[in-house]
Design an enzyme around this catalytic site. Structure first.
Site, PDB file in Angstrom:
ATOM      1  CE1 TYR A 125      -3.630   2.614   0.928  1.00  0.00           C
ATOM      2  CE2 TYR A 125      -1.945   3.447   2.411  1.00  0.00           C
ATOM      3  CZ  TYR A 125      -3.141   3.614   1.752  1.00  0.00           C
ATOM      4  OH  TYR A 125      -3.859   4.779   1.917  1.00  0.00           O
ATOM      5  CG  HIS A 126       2.464   4.671  -2.956  1.00  0.00           C
ATOM      6  ND1 HIS A 126       2.874   5.786  -2.238  1.00  0.00           N
ATOM      7  CD2 HIS A 126       3.287   4.595  -4.036  1.00  0.00           C
ATOM      8  CE1 HIS A 126       3.891   6.353  -2.863  1.00  0.00           C
ATOM      9  NE2 HIS A 126       4.172   5.648  -3.945  1.00  0.00           N
ATOM     10  N   GLY A 127       1.631   4.901   0.856  1.00  0.00           N
ATOM     11  CA  GLY A 127       1.299   6.056   1.684  1.00  0.00           C
ATOM     12  C   GLY A 127       1.604   7.350   0.964  1.00  0.00           C
ATOM     13  CD  GLU A 198      -2.874   2.463  -2.765  1.00  0.00           C
ATOM     14  OE1 GLU A 198      -3.808   1.738  -3.133  1.00  0.00           O
ATOM     15  OE2 GLU A 198      -1.728   2.034  -2.493  1.00  0.00           O
TER      16      GLU A 198
END
Length: 326
Positions: A125-127, A198
């Site tokens: 998951y890309h913060g 994202e």
């Protein structure tokens, strides 16, 4: 050139204008000028703290790049990064980043034993600012000696001052064929399917914004490797974006430039969790594999992240001695 009298007159007009503005501000706010000065100073400092994490991250990366250039020159190295002589420089950078993660975020990595010894595609998951991923690959290298190739945006390939850093870690942006080749050679490769969208427009609910992207799944199928899901707790509380403001979304969709303001840099607790690998299946389609990967990351999220995310709670978790490990 202004004459002495003209300069004096200009200075007087400036002072009158400044005095008039000060008077208006004092009358409007009911606050004395010296108080307004200190309030403005505090607001400027808060603005720098809140909206400068991207700049700080880039400056810090440039600093690491500079250290690598010094190391390269001191040891007379060329651009052959497979040379064992680069290992000490790589370890130096990994150690610095790992120490920063430990000090600022109390960073922890759980489930590293789930990463197979052979090749694998890590999907994460890309913060808003993927500092957690930097911590992950550095800890992986320090503890196992393994490099993880990273698929990075073409924008980063054009940024001056960080190329040596990207080449050493290493970052790649050559497309599907290059990715398959890296995996077939027995390496680890990572990708964030959500990418900039994202990073910029997901929120405290940690929704996956992958659109119709399934190229990563096809890469895993073509290379016949497992997919390893990865998720970091509180990454969106460390840094956030102004992506909810309509203008910024409109600007990004038309320009594809990731210039949305990022704020934060808060010292929240960060824990990265490695999920169970999704094994290679010759009978699965790319679309089905994408769905399985989404479910795997969402399970990690739902197990380790309280939703919606909270900056205060994430800060307090720095002092929580009962963090879940698996």
């Amino acid at each position: 050139m202004l004459s002495k009298s003209e300069s004096h007159t200009s200075w007087q007009e400036s002072m009158i204008s400044s005095t008039w503005l000060t008077y208006i501000l004092e009358e409007w706010t009911g606050v004395a000028y010296h108080c307004l000065y200190y309030i403005s100073l505090i607001l400027c400092v808060l603005h720098l703290i809140l909206f400068a994490p991207n700049l700080i991250f880039i400056i810090f990366t440039c600093f690491l790049n500079l250290l690598l250039h010094i190391y390269k020159r001191k040891n007379g190295l060329d651009e052959d990064f497979s040379n064992k002589s680069w290992d000490n420089g790589r370890f130096m950078v990994a150690s610095i980043l790992s120490m920063c993660g430990k000090l600022w975020h109390g960073y922890e990595l759980h489930g590293m034993e789930k990463i197979p010894e052979g090749p694998g595609l890590i999907v994460y998951y890309h913060g808003a600012l993927p500092i957690d991923y930097s911590y992950f690959i550095c800890n992986l290298y320090i503890q196992t000696g393994r490099l993880c190739y990273s698929v990075v945006d073409h924008v980063f390939s054009k940024l001056p001052g960080i190329q040596l850093y990207l080449n050493l870690l290493p970052g790649v942006h050559g497309g599907r064929d290059e990715s398959v080749e890296i995996l077939k050679k027995g390496n680890l490769l990572s990708v964030a399917p959500g990418g900039a969208r994202e990073a910029l427009f997901s929120d405290e609910n940690y929704n996956l914004l992958w659109g119709n992207r399934k190229g990563f799944a096809q890469v895993a199928i073509d290379a016949k490797v497992p997919i390893i899901p990865l998720f970091t707790q509180n990454i969106r509380e460390g840094c956030g974006t102004l992506g909810k403001i309509g203008f910024f979304r409109w600007f990004y969709e038309r320009s594809r430039l990731p210039l949305i303001p990022v704020y934060g840099g808060f010292p929240v607790k960060l824990c990265t969790y490695v999920g169970d690998p999704i094994p290679y299946d010759p009978n699965i389609t790319a679309t089905e594999l994408v769905e399985k990967t989404k479910i795997a990351i969402e399970k990690l999220r739902d197990r380790h992240q309280k939703l919606p995310g909270s900056i205060l709670r994430a800060l307090l978790e720095r002092f929580d001695k009962h963090q879940k490990e698996d």
